[in-house]
Design a protein around this motif. Sequence first.
Motif, PDB file in Angstrom:
ATOM      1  N   THR A  88       0.835  -1.198   0.000  1.00  0.00           N
ATOM      2  CA  THR A  88       0.000   0.000   0.000  1.00  0.00           C
ATOM      3  C   THR A  88       0.874   1.253   0.000  1.00  0.00           C
ATOM      4  OG1 THR A  88      -0.108  -0.087   2.406  1.00  0.00           O
ATOM      5  CG2 THR A  88      -1.920  -1.106   1.190  1.00  0.00           C
ATOM      6  N   SER A  91       6.619   3.685  -1.351  1.00  0.00           N
ATOM      7  CA  SER A  91       8.020   3.763  -0.931  1.00  0.00           C
ATOM      8  C   SER A  91       8.538   2.385  -0.517  1.00  0.00           C
ATOM      9  CB  SER A  91       8.162   4.739   0.231  1.00  0.00           C
ATOM     10  OG  SER A  91       7.203   4.429   1.229  1.00  0.00           O
ATOM     11  N   GLU A  92       7.690   1.583   0.123  1.00  0.00           N
ATOM     12  CA  GLU A  92       8.120   0.240   0.513  1.00  0.00           C
ATOM     13  C   GLU A  92       8.224  -0.666  -0.716  1.00  0.00           C
ATOM     14  OE1 GLU A  92       9.307  -0.295   3.389  1.00  0.00           O
ATOM     15  OE2 GLU A  92       8.548   1.469   4.451  1.00  0.00           O
TER      16      GLU A  92
ATOM     17  N   GLU B  24       7.232  12.326  -0.673  1.00  0.00           N
ATOM     18  CA  GLU B  24       6.938  10.921  -0.352  1.00  0.00           C
ATOM     19  C   GLU B  24       7.662  10.432   0.915  1.00  0.00           C
ATOM     20  OE1 GLU B  24       4.658   9.807  -2.670  1.00  0.00           O
ATOM     21  OE2 GLU B  24       4.287   8.151  -1.296  1.00  0.00           O
ATOM     22  N   ASP B  25       8.769  11.068   1.268  1.00  0.00           N
ATOM     23  CA  ASP B  25       9.570  10.541   2.364  1.00  0.00           C
ATOM     24  C   ASP B  25       9.762  11.461   3.559  1.00  0.00           C
ATOM     25  OD1 ASP B  25      10.412   7.849   1.533  1.00  0.00           O
ATOM     26  OD2 ASP B  25      11.252   8.911  -0.191  1.00  0.00           O
ATOM     27  N   GLU B  55      -3.668   8.790   5.902  1.00  0.00           N
ATOM     28  CA  GLU B  55      -3.014   8.044   4.801  1.00  0.00           C
ATOM     29  C   GLU B  55      -2.026   7.010   5.325  1.00  0.00           C
ATOM     30  OE1 GLU B  55      -1.807  10.749   1.288  1.00  0.00           O
ATOM     31  OE2 GLU B  55      -2.125  12.155   2.962  1.00  0.00           O
ATOM     32  N   SER B  58      -0.279   4.370   3.270  1.00  0.00           N
ATOM     33  CA  SER B  58       0.549   4.832   2.143  1.00  0.00           C
ATOM     34  C   SER B  58       1.931   5.303   2.582  1.00  0.00           C
ATOM     35  CB  SER B  58      -0.141   6.000   1.423  1.00  0.00           C
ATOM     36  OG  SER B  58      -1.445   5.680   1.045  1.00  0.00           O
ATOM     37  N   LEU B  59       2.140   5.466   3.873  1.00  0.00           N
ATOM     38  CA  LEU B  59       3.379   6.091   4.350  1.00  0.00           C
ATOM     39  C   LEU B  59       4.504   5.084   4.526  1.00  0.00           C
ATOM     40  CD1 LEU B  59       1.878   8.332   7.195  1.00  0.00           C
ATOM     41  CD2 LEU B  59       2.097   8.848   4.753  1.00  0.00           C
ATOM     42  N   PRO B  60       5.751   5.503   4.236  1.00  0.00           N
ATOM     43  CA  PRO B  60       6.901   4.656   4.564  1.00  0.00           C
ATOM     44  C   PRO B  60       6.926   4.398   6.078  1.00  0.00           C
ATOM     45  CG  PRO B  60       7.604   6.795   3.640  1.00  0.00           C
ATOM     46  CD  PRO B  60       6.120   6.785   3.633  1.00  0.00           C
ATOM     47  N   SER B 261     -11.788   8.767  -3.146  1.00  0.00           N
ATOM     48  CA  SER B 261     -10.783   9.559  -2.447  1.00  0.00           C
ATOM     49  C   SER B 261     -11.137  11.034  -2.339  1.00  0.00           C
ATOM     50  CB  SER B 261      -9.448   9.417  -3.187  1.00  0.00           C
ATOM     51  OG  SER B 261      -9.640   9.717  -4.562  1.00  0.00           O
ATOM     52  N   LEU B 264     -10.712  12.701   1.170  1.00  0.00           N
ATOM     53  CA  LEU B 264      -9.343  12.876   1.630  1.00  0.00           C
ATOM     54  C   LEU B 264      -8.634  13.984   0.859  1.00  0.00           C
ATOM     55  CD1 LEU B 264      -7.909  11.563   3.823  1.00  0.00           C
ATOM     56  CD2 LEU B 264      -7.235   9.698   2.326  1.00  0.00           C
ATOM     57  N   LYS B 265      -8.864  13.983  -0.460  1.00  0.00           N
ATOM     58  CA  LYS B 265      -8.236  15.009  -1.288  1.00  0.00           C
ATOM     59  C   LYS B 265      -8.778  16.398  -0.935  1.00  0.00           C
ATOM     60  CE  LYS B 265      -7.199  11.995  -5.238  1.00  0.00           C
ATOM     61  NZ  LYS B 265      -7.645  11.528  -6.570  1.00  0.00           N
ATOM     62  N   TYR B 280       0.561  18.046   0.081  1.00  0.00           N
ATOM     63  CA  TYR B 280       1.100  16.867  -0.614  1.00  0.00           C
ATOM     64  C   TYR B 280       0.373  15.604  -0.161  1.00  0.00           C
ATOM     65  CZ  TYR B 280       4.269  13.319  -2.338  1.00  0.00           C
ATOM     66  OH  TYR B 280       4.781  12.220  -2.980  1.00  0.00           O
ATOM     67  N   ALA B 283       1.272   8.655  -2.767  1.00  0.00           N
ATOM     68  CA  ALA B 283       0.697   7.693  -3.705  1.00  0.00           C
ATOM     69  C   ALA B 283       0.009   6.592  -2.900  1.00  0.00           C
ATOM     70  CB  ALA B 283       1.802   7.091  -4.585  1.00  0.00           C
ATOM     71  N   PRO B 284      -1.089   6.037  -3.374  1.00  0.00           N
ATOM     72  CA  PRO B 284      -1.633   6.152  -4.737  1.00  0.00           C
ATOM     73  C   PRO B 284      -2.577   7.345  -4.917  1.00  0.00           C
ATOM     74  CG  PRO B 284      -2.903   4.560  -3.510  1.00  0.00           C
ATOM     75  CD  PRO B 284      -1.810   5.030  -2.588  1.00  0.00           C
ATOM     76  N   LEU B 285      -2.714   8.206  -3.913  1.00  0.00           N
ATOM     77  CA  LEU B 285      -3.565   9.383  -4.099  1.00  0.00           C
ATOM     78  C   LEU B 285      -2.705  10.572  -4.515  1.00  0.00           C
ATOM     79  CD1 LEU B 285      -5.916   8.907  -1.013  1.00  0.00           C
ATOM     80  CD2 LEU B 285      -6.191   8.043  -3.328  1.00  0.00           C
ATOM     81  N   HIS B 286      -3.335  11.573  -5.063  1.00  0.00           N
ATOM     82  CA  HIS B 286      -2.615  12.774  -5.486  1.00  0.00           C
ATOM     83  C   HIS B 286      -3.462  13.997  -5.182  1.00  0.00           C
ATOM     84  CE1 HIS B 286       0.608  10.608  -7.451  1.00  0.00           C
ATOM     85  NE2 HIS B 286      -0.309   9.735  -7.811  1.00  0.00           N
TER      86      HIS B 286
END
Lengths: 308, 308, 308, 308
Positions: A88, A91-92, B24-25, B55, B58-60, B261, B264-265, B280, B283-286
């Motif tokens: 999901t 990054s992973e 992303e990070d 999210e 989606s997070l690392p 989504s 959330l967006k 920001y 992914a997978p959302l933008h």
Amino acid sequence: MNSNSQIPTFKGIITPMITPMLNEDELDLKGLEKLINHIIAGGVHGVFILGTTGESTSLPYPMRHRLIEETCAMVNKRVPVLVGITDTAVSESLRLADTAEQCCASALVAAPPYYFNLGQPELIEYYEYLADRISLPMFLYNMPSHTKINIEPETVKKLSEHTNIIGLKDSSGNTAYFNKLLYRMRDNKDFSFFVGPEEITAETVLLGGSGGVNGGSNMFPKLYVKLYEAAVAGDIEKVKQLHSVVMEISSEIYNLGRFGSSYLKGLKCALGLLGICNDYMSAPLHRFKKEEKDRLALNLQNIQNKLS
Amino acid sequence: MNSNSQIPTFKGIITPMITPMLNEDELDLKGLEKLINHIIAGGVHGVFILGTTGESTSLPYPMRHRLIEETCAMVNKRVPVLVGITDTAVSESLRLADTAEQCCASALVAAPPYYFNLGQPELIEYYEYLADRISLPMFLYNMPSHTKINIEPETVKKLSEHTNIIGLKDSSGNTAYFNKLLYRMRDNKDFSFFVGPEEITAETVLLGGSGGVNGGSNMFPKLYVKLYEAAVAGDIEKVKQLHSVVMEISSEIYNLGRFGSSYLKGLKCALGLLGICNDYMSAPLHRFKKEEKDRLALNLQNIQNKLS
Amino acid sequence: MNSNSQIPTFKGIITPMITPMLNEDELDLKGLEKLINHIIAGGVHGVFILGTTGESTSLPYPMRHRLIEETCAMVNKRVPVLVGITDTAVSESLRLADTAEQCCASALVAAPPYYFNLGQPELIEYYEYLADRISLPMFLYNMPSHTKINIEPETVKKLSEHTNIIGLKDSSGNTAYFNKLLYRMRDNKDFSFFVGPEEITAETVLLGGSGGVNGGSNMFPKLYVKLYEAAVAGDIEKVKQLHSVVMEISSEIYNLGRFGSSYLKGLKCALGLLGICNDYMSAPLHRFKKEEKDRLALNLQNIQNKLS
Amino acid sequence: MNSNSQIPTFKGIITPMITPMLNEDELDLKGLEKLINHIIAGGVHGVFILGTTGESTSLPYPMRHRLIEETCAMVNKRVPVLVGITDTAVSESLRLADTAEQCCASALVAAPPYYFNLGQPELIEYYEYLADRISLPMFLYNMPSHTKINIEPETVKKLSEHTNIIGLKDSSGNTAYFNKLLYRMRDNKDFSFFVGPEEITAETVLLGGSGGVNGGSNMFPKLYVKLYEAAVAGDIEKVKQLHSVVMEISSEIYNLGRFGSSYLKGLKCALGLLGICNDYMSAPLHRFKKEEKDRLALNLQNIQNKLS
């Protein structure tokens, strides 16, 4: 795998390897080696780690990376290694892709991210984001029962234009969908189409599919390889005979528990009974208890008798 | 939060915090601090990080652990901090739980593992496995649209017997289900029942629910706190008036995009427009593009005018 | 019902009547009369025949037409009669509508056709086709668990422009959806919004819904009428007390069988036990056997004791 | 059809006939005769009226009965006639079955009742109730996308013990399921297994299925008959070639509209363009408008060129 070209093509039986474990945090490395040698000795055309059958989403991340390293080392280029990077968190996925690349794996496999409910345009954007950031070629992995989204034929068509996207594994079981895909992509001969459920490998290969990513080849690799070869050769009588053994495995090994996890529990239990590896399963699944194990042992014996 | 007892009870408005990110990070740490102070200044009864609105999936992982540390430090015990540990890999859930405990978070929140399709007995076994291995109290998190499984009332009843399981957050939107739960658990006064969708906070609190875990309180914490207080006081007229603003937010902020989504967006876009934090999305959302952003800015201005 | 206007407005408790039957082809006319008088004596604001609770889709067509005639005659304008015309064949819906009109029924109720999988534009076209050909006012009936389609808020908005479409009954149980509808339609005060599941009548009336179409009012009409009146009056304490009895009915009467049909089987069984009518159920459902019936009798006695 | 036995066995291509109509209440009798003669001239092994392709559930009941009479008379025993009796009201199913028997139809076909959500035991009870009351042999009809229930392999096994239940038509498109059924029933050689989606006829016949109930055989009966014969003969090359035309039909004729109804709209439109019958569709579906019709005409011409 075509060594003359930069982009390999894949076909045949690719084993979606179960992940041999001692407990929640440790791989069963002896079992892993035994399993890999058993599978390769059976003639399969590739192995696929970190898929649904490998309980990928249940494993701790350090174990996932370790599994890539160990498998690539143990396989030692005897067959292509495909590595699941489904996650999901993109990054992973990318971290798993890096490890795969460093270990010289052959290709990546990614199902859609499976938490949020996406639309097809969001899915396209996601896969393009991912494909732009990897070096190895990648397979799409359609698994709507688990990811809540079907990768529509138009989406596959669009994504196939990306250099890094080279094929699709379909685990929907829906061959009407699969045949529509094959037809829609008929002019793209380099794109590979594999099916997951072994109950449909025979027919899809007969009609032009590239092969099967079939869990049963963890146990009986030769059977599935022979089935594939018979289907490629168009030898219907042989296909039917081997297909019927595959159906017996489906019925007698994968169908003993309740819930959607029967297949996975049955397969891992059988591998334990065959002396290949530990049958530990990671949460949220759990290995069969004595009752199912005893029934399975009996059924397994019957199948082994037929195969010997 | 009851300081006289070892097991806290929770009630009121708990903000499911969005996760401010630079890319992303990297976390947007300035935005995070601003957001936390904004929320607490608005009087909310707690914050919940690493939920769907955050999210989380989606997070690392390093970012998830960092977010726990930073949030707990920034909140500095002004309000309880709830930490989402939902994961398909139980080992990763436990690692997040460890970090939460070390940072003195108040409670954990866990949705069912969301890849495999489980039966209710498998779900019970899973939650008991998890609850046995954590120290902080834990909420169940019902989110069937994302996890593919409804936590049935009987399952909640059974799990409520575990000391570490102290409540449930229901994001199904199905108040027929929610009311059945409240009735079935009516003799267990220590068990908390929160709803996710802010469109139903008013009514569920009126009928005995513990409160709402409402995304809108990231933007307008006071509004949701007032709504909660009016509902607890049984002040129907005030409830109706505040509820209608919440519905306007739902209609004009959460409903501008396509696909699941939109909520959330829209929420993250609004927080950006309000100058609280970066918009920001991982992914997978933008994040919204200009067109939706412009429309949202207009709608947001209208709502702000009403609230001032 | 407003006698000064051509378009009546509806509100309050409307009983979705069960259909008393002697066997697959015959109505229990004595039971029907007893039931109607019992319900009207309880003060309900209307009756609704040929809904899901009335097993409409299971009944032979001649029985459906006969039921309209008998009910309208027996009710004899004491309260409005709403007639379900839901069908997969629009011609049969129109025939039922004709009979309803000839018998001076008050309104029609139609769920989406429930065999083909339609898109929202197809649904709009369907409802407009139907509404153009009827004379009585019509309610939309949202029942996604049975019809496989949710009538989206935008669709309701669009259809509400048709003179003959005057309201909606929502049986989704999803009050987040219901509240979005109420908000979206806030400027159309003549459009009525009823909920089906009695577990949510209290809260939806508190927040502006028109009333409940609640199966339990077949058994205990006064209870539901009092609950409605308390909600309209904003008497929260009384609402809570009556709501808790409704929840006990939900828990102890509707929850004894397996499968989705528990509600219907429990309700009809209870009406038999109360001596109001025969408990025969039409295929594919079947009445409770002795075991469930005995348990239900005990539970029913407890509830009656509380209500007396 | 085996004339030496009381129970016929079925195999081959059975055409699920569209229903030619002039308007909502009248059959297009000339079109019906033309269609029947066209189909039979093409060599099909049977016709099936009042199925999904025949818009059965949308038709007025008098038209359904009339269609049985006219079709049986026009076919005049040249091929077996199968009659769909699927209905939510079992009494109406039985009335259709009576008409079918009086008209000397060959067999009945019944999908599960499609309004209430049933459990498998309720489904077994339903089918046994129905089978006990009919004289003609009956096929089960699996259509989970429309009926919301899958007829599980164990249920089929159990029902196959009833003398009047002689086969199953599966329209799920899921050949993993279909192959499990074939395997589970491998000792019951008299039970027939047909598939609906023509995209999978080739492969299922190759592996032992009885045949296909394929909509495309309304247009091009010879194509489907040849495909069936090639599959029975195990002539893989010919199967592949014919299958590819079937896939072109699927792609270019059934895929032009939006929503689930594209197949049906495309098929009926094509039959109109071929001059066989009127393309009127009953509500809730509607015939293609000019734009889709023009595109379809072009695609149809291409296919006809290939076939001639």
